[in-house]
Design an enzyme around this catalytic site. Structure first.
Site, mmCIF file in Angstrom:
data_model
loop_
_atom_site.group_PDB
_atom_site.id
_atom_site.type_symbol
_atom_site.label_atom_id
_atom_site.label_comp_id
_atom_site.label_asym_id
_atom_site.label_seq_id
_atom_site.Cartn_x
_atom_site.Cartn_y
_atom_site.Cartn_z
ATOM 1 N N ILE A 22 0.819 -1.198 0.000
ATOM 2 C CA ILE A 22 0.000 0.000 0.000
ATOM 3 C C ILE A 22 0.858 1.257 0.000
ATOM 4 C CG2 ILE A 22 -1.692 1.304 1.367
ATOM 5 C CD1 ILE A 22 -2.634 -1.497 2.378
ATOM 6 N N TYR A 160 -1.119 -7.122 17.655
ATOM 7 C CA TYR A 160 -1.300 -6.304 16.452
ATOM 8 C C TYR A 160 -2.514 -5.385 16.606
ATOM 9 C CZ TYR A 160 -2.054 -5.111 11.527
ATOM 10 O OH TYR A 160 -2.239 -4.431 10.350
#
Length: 297
Positions: A22, A160
């Protein structure tokens, strides 16, 4: 991809983790519109290769978000105004690991590294700070009693998620401080939805990991599609502390604003996380435009 991005000639953009996925797609879209793009990456071989492929005014500079020394050095070498800082880089590990400074690696890279970088560069930023998060924040919780997973059994997906929630709380508190300092800078956040970027999600459960990998191959959008929310958060008409994501069930499709939920909206937690982050990094919100630090008011 670049159709709705205004001309970026004369603007400087820093993108962490911009050598792939990305970040690279975001860099390419902005460079195609004339921006000077700095890929802030740990691996300079990959960074230089990506810069050459993207072309235009794109360059690669060394930055290891897992080392506060590296973060300070990167910030020291930057001169001139920075229009946009895009905190894009992310890390996920399947076992408990630590950064050079002794932080749990996901928390150290995904949150503390970007926290330090942003505050060190903030006096030179003129437009926006964009931080890439994830919808995994929804099931996460900031455990201030054990941020570094020293006492809890380590859960990769849980660690995470905590960092992605931290990204949103950081954005919220940063925007609050910018407003109180009278700064025109906007702090925004985005998430890519489900995108095939080479970034591996690890839950710690083998069957679930394989299911996620299969779903990525079959359903995920391209890195270019995943970059759309970041681009909206960077150059779109969005308010501060906003959250951009794919419009189709938050998974894929055109970018649009999303409503945050749960702990991501808690101002007290956002402020506490900021204060803890300052203590851990020894880096504070800077004085902007001669105004006092809002924390001192």
């Amino acid at each position: 991809m670049t159709m709705h991005i205004p001309d970026q000639t004369g603007r400087t953009v820093i993108i962490t983790g911009g050598s792939s996925g990305i970040g690279k797609a975001t860099a390419a879209a902005l460079a195609a519109k004339g921006a000077r793009v700095i890929l802030a990456v740990r691996d300079q071989t990959r960074g230089r290769a990506a810069a050459a492929e993207i072309g235009g005014l794109t360059e690669s500079r060394p930055l290891d978000l897992g080392s506060l020394t590296s973060v300070r050095e990167f910030a020291r070498t930057m001169d001139g105004p920075i229009d946009h800082l895009i905190n894009n880089a992310g890390s996920m590990t399947d076992t408990l690991r630590h950064t050079a400074d002794g932080f749990e690696s996901q928390f150290g890279v995904n949150h503390l590294g970007h926290f330090a970088l942003t505050n060190l560069l903030l006096s030179r930023i003129t437009r926006r700070v964009i931080t890439v998060s994830s919808t995994n924040y929804r099931s996460a919780h900031i455990d201030f009693a054990d941020l570094q997973w020293q006492r809890r059994p380590y859960r990769p997906f849980g660690a995470y998620g905590q960092t992605k929630l931290a990204n949103l709380l950081f954005t919220r508190e940063l925007q609050r401080r910018l407003i109180r300092a009278g700064s025109p800078i906007l702090a925004t956040a985005a998430h890519p939805g489900w995108a095939a970027t080479g970034f591996t999600m690890t839950t710690g459960r083998r069957i679930l990991d394989r299911t996620l990998a299969l779903g990525t191959r079959l359903l995920a959008q391209s890195p270019e599609g995943g970059a759309r929310p970041t681009l909206l958060a960077t150059v779109g008409d969005v308010p501060g502390a906003s959250f951009s994501g794919p419009s189709r069930f938050g998974v894929r499709g055109p970018a649009a604003l999303e409503e945050l939920s749960g702990e991501a909206l808690d101002d007290d937690i956002a402020q506490k996380l900021w204060e803890v982050s300052e203590l851990l990094t020894h880096i504070e919100f800077p004085r902007l435009g001669g105004r006092p630090d809002p924390a001192e008011q």
